[in-house]
Scaffold this active site. Sequence first.
Site, short mmCIF file in Angstrom:
data_model
loop_
_atom_site.label_atom_id
_atom_site.label_comp_id
_atom_site.label_asym_id
_atom_site.label_seq_id
_atom_site.Cartn_x
_atom_site.Cartn_y
_atom_site.Cartn_z
N GLY A 149 0.77 -1.24 0.00
CA GLY A 149 0.00 0.00 0.00
C GLY A 149 0.79 1.28 0.00
O GLY A 149 0.23 2.36 -0.23
N PRO A 201 4.69 -5.43 -0.53
CA PRO A 201 4.71 -4.24 -1.38
C PRO A 201 4.66 -4.58 -2.87
O PRO A 201 5.25 -5.57 -3.30
CB PRO A 201 6.07 -3.61 -1.04
CG PRO A 201 6.93 -4.77 -0.67
CD PRO A 201 6.03 -5.80 -0.03
N ARG A 203 3.54 -1.68 -5.71
CA ARG A 203 3.84 -0.43 -6.40
C ARG A 203 5.16 0.20 -5.97
O ARG A 203 5.92 0.70 -6.80
CB ARG A 203 2.70 0.55 -6.12
CG ARG A 203 2.73 1.82 -6.95
CD ARG A 203 1.68 2.81 -6.45
NE ARG A 203 0.41 2.22 -6.18
CZ ARG A 203 -0.64 2.23 -7.00
NH1 ARG A 203 -0.54 2.84 -8.17
NH2 ARG A 203 -1.78 1.66 -6.65
N CYS A 217 -11.73 3.08 -29.14
CA CYS A 217 -13.00 3.77 -29.35
C CYS A 217 -13.79 3.93 -28.05
O CYS A 217 -14.81 3.27 -27.84
CB CYS A 217 -13.81 3.02 -30.39
SG CYS A 217 -12.91 3.01 -31.92
N1 LLP Z 1 -1.46 -7.04 -0.62
C1 LLP Z 1 -2.76 -7.12 -0.92
C2 LLP Z 1 -3.60 -8.05 -0.16
C3 LLP Z 1 -3.30 -6.34 -1.96
O1 LLP Z 1 -4.59 -6.42 -2.24
C4 LLP Z 1 -2.45 -5.47 -2.68
C5 LLP Z 1 -2.97 -4.66 -3.77
C6 LLP Z 1 -1.08 -5.43 -2.34
C7 LLP Z 1 -0.62 -6.21 -1.29
C8 LLP Z 1 -0.09 -4.54 -3.04
O2 LLP Z 1 -0.39 -3.21 -2.87
P1 LLP Z 1 0.61 -2.05 -3.36
O3 LLP Z 1 1.87 -2.11 -2.50
O4 LLP Z 1 0.93 -2.27 -4.78
O5 LLP Z 1 -0.15 -0.79 -3.14
N2 LLP Z 1 -4.87 -1.60 -9.72
C9 LLP Z 1 -4.75 -0.55 -8.73
C10 LLP Z 1 -4.14 -1.04 -7.45
C11 LLP Z 1 -4.90 -2.21 -6.85
C12 LLP Z 1 -4.22 -2.77 -5.64
C13 LLP Z 1 -4.82 -4.07 -5.25
N3 LLP Z 1 -4.20 -4.68 -4.13
C14 LLP Z 1 -3.94 0.59 -9.32
O6 LLP Z 1 -3.54 0.52 -10.47
O7 LLP Z 1 -3.72 1.61 -8.64
#
Ligand code: LLP
Length: 411
Positions: free
Chosen positions: A239, A275, A277, A344
């Site tokens: 997150g 992590p 992103r 489109c």
């Molecule tokens: N752990 C769980 C249980 C998750 O659901 C997620 C992301 C992560 C870890 C990784 O989160 P991060 O560190 O990447 O924030 N498609 C959306 C983001 C969806 C995230 C879904 N879950 C976007 O493009 O912003």
Amino acid sequence: MNFLKFKNKKLFYENIAISKLANKIKTPFYLYSLGQLKFNFNNFKKVFKKISPIICFSVKSNSNLKLISELKKLGSGADVVSIGELKIALKAGISPKKIVFSGVGKTEEEIDFAIKKKILLINAESEAEIININRIAKKNNKVVPVGIRINPNISGKTNKKISTGNKDNKFGVSMNTCLQIFNNQYDYEFIKFEAISVHIGSQIMEVNPFKKVLNALSEFNKKINQIGINLKYIDLGGGTGIPYSDDEKNFNLEKYSDLVFNFKKINNVEIIFEPGRSICGNTGILVSKVIYLKDTLKKKFVIIDAAMNDLIRPALYGAKHQIHPLLKNNSNINKYTEFVGPVCESSDTFISYNKYQKLNEGDYVCINNIGAYGRSLASNYNTRPYCAEILINKNKYKVIRPRQKLESLIN
Ligand code: LLP
């Protein structure tokens, strides 16, 4: 540290002028920097060193096998949400003992496979799922380590569509439900409850929501200790956000690390992070060519050959990904300029600027920060094949997944 840089008006990724590649490789294509990926992972590891966490890269953010193999070499585990992602993680050589599996709708086939592979944790998201895991574990005659995903009802202060920790979201169970499950732990003979997990959303830029989560979990852990549950792990999910433009600041990982350090001391557990992103977001760009320029009364459309099927984040979340020219000129056209793709749909639009440099048809541009949730959210909409993925390592480059053959879609 940013590996994407202008040198003498040319945009470079590591030691390669991107325009050189654009002249050789069919656009659009995703271009990644191995240096950036390594830097990000090692930096995450360094900042959290005092906690010695298990870092499980979130495969949904980028499921390219080569990139995951590189992360494995750096010591990464994997957070997966489907049998497909689990198989990719295993194929990349990640030890099952470093794989956690989340998701609200795991099927019998997925649970059975995860049990057979002896992964670190299945993070269950409902009572029904726990009953199912127990049944499938019994069939396998194995006692399975399980975590329960908690929905703490804490807002991540992020885009609503990527927020997961509010009580009206489908994810996890409330603390009360979790407590009930722990109270009934002996009903589940084939489950070892070893963890709780939490993930309140993505692209969170402030530490405060995480602080609230840590406080809530510490309170909860005290309660469950009293009923004889002593967790081995607390999985804090992912997150942590990244800046998508120059005016945004970095997420304060150091401050978060200090909070988690104290949390770990109080709770005496091992920490897991998931992590996505923050590891791969800024490791990739989408290189694209200007097909047409279209001047209207109010604005100038720059129609590029990348589209919402290659990068859906702007259409889906209103996300702003900056677009750079690969060659800077000193012009500055004083007209509202909107970059759009050929699909489109009116939502097939990327970003607008009040001023932009003069562009010509055939020029190349790149859309930034697409390493996370770029290719992994791509589709074949409008019967457009998936783009190639190329990896730069210093002054070398390599195709790490070729462009999908159009013929494979004509069937
Ligand atoms: N752990 C769980 C249980 C998750 O659901 C997620 C992301 C992560 C870890 C990784 O989160 P991060 O560190 O990447 O924030 N498609 C959306 C983001 C969806 C995230 C879904 N879950 C976007 O493009 O912003």
